[in-house]
Design an enzyme around this catalytic site. Structure first.
Site, PDB file in Angstrom:
ATOM      1  N   VAL A  97       0.811  -1.220   0.000  1.00 29.01           N
ATOM      2  CA  VAL A  97       0.000   0.000   0.000  1.00 29.01           C
ATOM      3  C   VAL A  97       0.846   1.273   0.000  1.00 29.01           C
ATOM      4  O   VAL A  97       0.351   2.348  -0.309  1.00 29.01           O
ATOM      5  CB  VAL A  97      -0.970   0.012   1.192  1.00 29.01           C
ATOM      6  CG1 VAL A  97      -1.974  -1.135   1.087  1.00 29.01           C
ATOM      7  CG2 VAL A  97      -0.231  -0.056   2.521  1.00 29.01           C
ATOM      8  N   LYS A  98       2.104   1.152   0.400  1.00 29.49           N
ATOM      9  CA  LYS A  98       3.079   2.256   0.373  1.00 29.49           C
ATOM     10  C   LYS A  98       2.527   3.561   0.953  1.00 29.49           C
ATOM     11  O   LYS A  98       2.674   4.633   0.376  1.00 29.49           O
ATOM     12  CB  LYS A  98       3.606   2.486  -1.040  1.00 29.49           C
ATOM     13  CG  LYS A  98       4.414   1.327  -1.600  1.00 29.49           C
ATOM     14  CD  LYS A  98       5.060   1.682  -2.925  1.00 29.49           C
ATOM     15  CE  LYS A  98       5.864   0.532  -3.485  1.00 29.49           C
ATOM     16  NZ  LYS A  98       5.033  -0.585  -3.953  1.00 29.49           N
ATOM     17  N   ARG A  99       1.929   3.480   2.123  1.00 26.93           N
ATOM     18  CA  ARG A  99       1.437   4.684   2.776  1.00 26.93           C
ATOM     19  C   ARG A  99       2.615   5.505   3.304  1.00 26.93           C
ATOM     20  O   ARG A  99       3.654   4.960   3.647  1.00 26.93           O
ATOM     21  CB  ARG A  99       0.499   4.328   3.922  1.00 26.93           C
ATOM     22  CG  ARG A  99      -0.697   3.470   3.536  1.00 26.93           C
ATOM     23  CD  ARG A  99      -1.461   4.035   2.357  1.00 26.93           C
ATOM     24  NE  ARG A  99      -2.707   3.309   2.123  1.00 26.93           N
ATOM     25  CZ  ARG A  99      -3.348   3.279   0.969  1.00 26.93           C
ATOM     26  NH1 ARG A  99      -2.866   3.933  -0.071  1.00 26.93           N
ATOM     27  NH2 ARG A  99      -4.482   2.607   0.839  1.00 26.93           N
TER      28      ARG A  99
END
Length: 289
Positions: A97-99
């Site tokens: 998700v690479k938040r």
């Protein structure tokens, strides 16, 4: 045990292959899609077949949320159903998700992906805003054993734009990021010798591989770049420990589209063959180091 300990054990049992379920509708073989179903429903059918076929040869699965978000609500249902199926199979699952936000927003991202409908074992994060973009996730790591994989040195060509820039002390930017994350990871050690704060280390740049593995010896790696992005088994092996553990190696398109390179072979069987070949190639490369 932490989830990173469990991932270590999964790699020890089945190898370091991480099957990326980054499934675009166009990846489905001709004639597979049921016209009575939505795109998301057909993707779930495809993903289930891939999971069933490859779970014996994979250490874990990774699901890239963007492929599902692009289909709207139909895609998010497919995302949840895919996560649920992988978990029901007893397999570790990474949500890619690479938040990368801070404060209350980061707390909400943590809640979204470590609890509720989209709960997973591990998520990916982007640390550009600083360590306060990572700390809101640590309560889930420390209290529930969840795992993080944070971007350090990536596999894309654009990694050279920022990550390789030199600092006044002679380190690269990726060294600075890795050093700070490695130190933060000491707050969440595991039984197998690896922190629950893992690092994303691309496998397409090998010049500094031995240095990175030694520098972050107690950090578990998520290693993208194998196959379609150009990373080879010999490249990847340099980022694993002497036993061929200490990381998982993601392959998405090479597995999902393996049927295109194996004419006449059913797509799920072709995916299994690709996983086995990948696992054996990495094992042989590790043994030759």
């Amino acid at each position: 045990m932490t989830n990173m300990d469990k991932l270590y054990d999964a790699v020890a049992a089945r190898g370091p292959v991480c099957v990326g379920l980054d499934t675009d509708f166009s990846y489905l073989p001709e004639g597979f899609a049921d016209t009575a179903l939505t795109a998301g429903e057909n993707i779930v059918r495809f993903n289930k077949a891939i999971v069933d076929a490859t779970k014996a040869a994979a250490g874990c699965f990774k699901v890239q949320i963007a492929y599902y978000e692009s289909l709207g609500l139909d895609g998010l249902r497919a995302y949840k159903q895919t996560l649920d199926y992988v978990k029901a199979a007893g397999m570790p699952v990474i949500a890619d998700v690479k938040r990368g936000d801070i404060a209350k927003t980061a707390e909400m991202y943590a809640k979204a992906h470590f609890a509720g409908d989209f709960e997973v074992d591990y998520i990916t994060l982007a640390p550009y805003m600083g360590l306060d973009s990572i700390r809101p996730y640590l309560p889930y790591v420390q209290q529930q054993g969840k795992g993080l994989f944070v971007l350090v040195r990536t596999s894309n060509p654009g990694a050279k734009d920022f990550e390789y820039e030199m600092l006044a002390d002679g380190r690269h930017v990726y060294d600075l990021v890795g050093d700070k994350l490695h130190e933060l990871g000491r707050e969440c050690p595991g039984e197998r010798g690896y922190s629950s704060l893992g690092l994303v280390i691309g496998g397409t740049h090998i010049e500094e591989a031995a240095e990175i593995r030694a520098r972050y010896a107690d950090s578990f790696f998520l290693i993208p770049g194998y196959g379609a992005q150009g990373g080879t088994a010999a490249d990847i092996a340099r980022y694993l420990d002497k036993g061929g553990n200490g990381g998982v190696v993601n392959s998405s398109r090479s597995v999902l589209l393996a049927w295109k390179k194996q004419p006449g072979t059913p797509f799920a069987e072709a995916a299994y063959n690709e996983c086995v070949n990948m696992k054996e190639a990495i094992r042989n490369a590790c043994n030759s180091l």
